[in-house]
Each structure stands twice: as C-alpha cells, then as structure tokens.
Motif scaffolding. Structure first.
Motif, short mmCIF file in Angstrom:
data_model
loop_
_atom_site.label_atom_id
_atom_site.label_comp_id
_atom_site.label_asym_id
_atom_site.label_seq_id
_atom_site.Cartn_x
_atom_site.Cartn_y
_atom_site.Cartn_z
N UNK A 266 -5.41 6.46 -13.99
CA UNK A 266 -5.24 7.81 -14.50
C UNK A 266 -5.92 7.92 -15.86
N UNK A 267 -6.76 8.94 -16.01
CA UNK A 267 -7.40 9.23 -17.28
C UNK A 267 -7.28 10.73 -17.51
N UNK A 268 -6.24 11.13 -18.22
CA UNK A 268 -5.98 12.55 -18.39
C UNK A 268 -5.61 13.17 -17.07
N UNK A 269 -6.39 14.17 -16.64
CA UNK A 269 -6.15 14.81 -15.34
C UNK A 269 -6.95 14.16 -14.22
N UNK A 270 -7.79 13.18 -14.53
CA UNK A 270 -8.57 12.49 -13.52
C UNK A 270 -7.77 11.34 -12.93
N UNK A 271 -7.70 11.31 -11.62
CA UNK A 271 -6.97 10.26 -10.91
C UNK A 271 -7.96 9.58 -9.96
N UNK A 272 -8.11 8.27 -10.10
CA UNK A 272 -9.03 7.49 -9.29
C UNK A 272 -8.21 6.62 -8.33
N UNK A 273 -8.38 6.84 -7.02
CA UNK A 273 -7.65 6.10 -5.99
C UNK A 273 -8.59 5.12 -5.31
N UNK A 274 -8.09 3.91 -5.01
CA UNK A 274 -8.87 2.91 -4.29
C UNK A 274 -7.98 2.34 -3.18
N UNK A 275 -8.52 2.31 -1.94
CA UNK A 275 -7.74 1.79 -0.81
C UNK A 275 -8.03 0.32 -0.56
N UNK B 22 -4.91 10.28 1.03
CA UNK B 22 -5.49 8.96 1.27
C UNK B 22 -4.39 7.98 1.67
N UNK B 23 -4.71 7.12 2.62
CA UNK B 23 -3.77 6.09 3.08
C UNK B 23 -4.15 4.74 2.50
N UNK B 24 -3.21 3.80 2.55
CA UNK B 24 -3.43 2.40 2.18
C UNK B 24 -3.98 2.23 0.78
N UNK B 25 -3.47 3.03 -0.17
CA UNK B 25 -3.93 2.98 -1.55
C UNK B 25 -3.30 1.78 -2.26
N UNK B 26 -4.15 0.98 -2.90
CA UNK B 26 -3.70 -0.20 -3.64
C UNK B 26 -3.80 -0.01 -5.14
N UNK B 27 -4.70 0.87 -5.59
CA UNK B 27 -4.94 1.02 -7.02
C UNK B 27 -5.04 2.49 -7.39
N UNK B 28 -4.38 2.86 -8.49
CA UNK B 28 -4.46 4.21 -9.03
C UNK B 28 -4.71 4.09 -10.52
N UNK C 139 0.84 -1.19 0.00
CA UNK C 139 0.00 0.00 0.00
C UNK C 139 0.88 1.25 0.00
N UNK C 140 0.31 2.32 -0.49
CA UNK C 140 1.00 3.60 -0.49
C UNK C 140 0.09 4.67 0.10
N UNK C 141 0.70 5.76 0.51
CA UNK C 141 -0.04 6.92 0.97
C UNK C 141 0.10 7.99 -0.09
N UNK C 142 -1.02 8.65 -0.40
CA UNK C 142 -1.03 9.69 -1.41
C UNK C 142 -1.06 11.05 -0.71
N UNK D 63 3.14 8.70 -2.79
CA UNK D 63 2.79 9.19 -4.12
C UNK D 63 2.37 10.65 -3.94
N UNK D 64 2.93 11.55 -4.77
CA UNK D 64 2.70 12.96 -4.63
C UNK D 64 1.96 13.49 -5.85
N UNK D 65 0.87 14.22 -5.60
CA UNK D 65 0.01 14.71 -6.66
C UNK D 65 -0.09 16.23 -6.58
#
Length: 60
Positions: free
Chosen positions: A23-32, A15-21, A3-6, A54-56
């Motif tokens: 990316x669609x253009x500027x849209x970023x979908x995070x799932x923990x 967000x903590x404990x992110x397993x999935x990222x 897991x990663x922290x964003x 991960x830094x956004x």
C-alpha cells in the motif's frame, strides 16, 4: 499456504490467491501466487483472516 481473495465492497472478486499486498497512499499493489500483479486505487476497509478475504473500497 495463506492466500487470500480480494473483493470490492460490492463483493465483486478482484483477484484470487493473493500472497502480497503493498500500500502506498491510495495505490494498492496485489501479487498472486503465480507472480501476476494488479494495481488498484482504493482503501482497504476489511481483512477477514478466518475467511481469507480482503475488501477494498475502490476509488473511481
């Protein structure tokens, strides 16, 4: 587990404990690890695999 922290580029935790990222253009979908989702607009500027960070840059 891997897991990663964003964070924002201001070091604010997004967000903590992110397993999935996805990316669609500027849209970023995070799932923990519990399946919670967060959608952001921004650009990933750094991925630190050693520190699991991960830094956004958020587009406001």
């Amino acid at each position: 587990m891997c897991e990663s922290t964003v964070y924002s580029t201001n070091n604010e935790k997004i967000m903590e404990d992110v397993l999935s990222i996805k990316i669609d253009g500027e849209n970023i979908d995070l799932v923990d690890i519990l399946g919670a989702r967060k959608e952001l607009k921004g650009t990933i500027v750094e991925i630190d695999l050693d520190k699991h960070g991960i830094y956004i840059d958020l587009n406001k």
